[in-house]
Design an enzyme around this catalytic site. Sequence first.
Site, short mmCIF file in Angstrom:
data_model
loop_
_atom_site.label_atom_id
_atom_site.label_comp_id
_atom_site.label_asym_id
_atom_site.label_seq_id
_atom_site.Cartn_x
_atom_site.Cartn_y
_atom_site.Cartn_z
N VAL A 12 0.85 -1.19 0.00
CA VAL A 12 0.00 0.00 0.00
C VAL A 12 0.88 1.24 0.00
O VAL A 12 1.84 1.34 0.78
CB VAL A 12 -0.92 0.03 1.25
N CYS A 13 0.53 2.18 -0.90
CA CYS A 13 1.19 3.49 -0.89
C CYS A 13 0.16 4.55 -1.25
O CYS A 13 -1.02 4.24 -1.35
CB CYS A 13 2.40 3.50 -1.82
N ASN A 14 0.61 5.77 -1.46
CA ASN A 14 -0.34 6.85 -1.75
C ASN A 14 -1.14 6.61 -3.01
O ASN A 14 -2.36 6.64 -2.98
CB ASN A 14 0.40 8.19 -1.86
#
Length: 100
Positions: free
Chosen positions: A6-8
């Site tokens: 998960v990232c931006n």
Amino acid sequence: MKLMLVCNAGMSTSMLVSKIESAAKEQGIELEVAAFPLTQAEKVIDDWDVVMLGPQVRHCLPQLKKATDKTPIEVIDMRDYGLMNGANVLKKALEIVNNK
């Protein structure tokens, strides 16, 4: 094993996905790995065996932990993320899954 990163926006982490896939292939590990933006991750979190957050979204750890009571969530080591060390991230994910 199913590993969600998960990232931006899901973009920078997508590079790490291919490094992890290569490491898994070298080690003969069957793995499904994908990168998701935070907003999408919350909706499908229970479909994955382990979730690992990019260091840039570590502040979202409490929010994601509220979204699940079954999927373990950890933050990727900043050094491993910066170096795109897929083997180390895979090793940590396996440790998490094997200890849950």
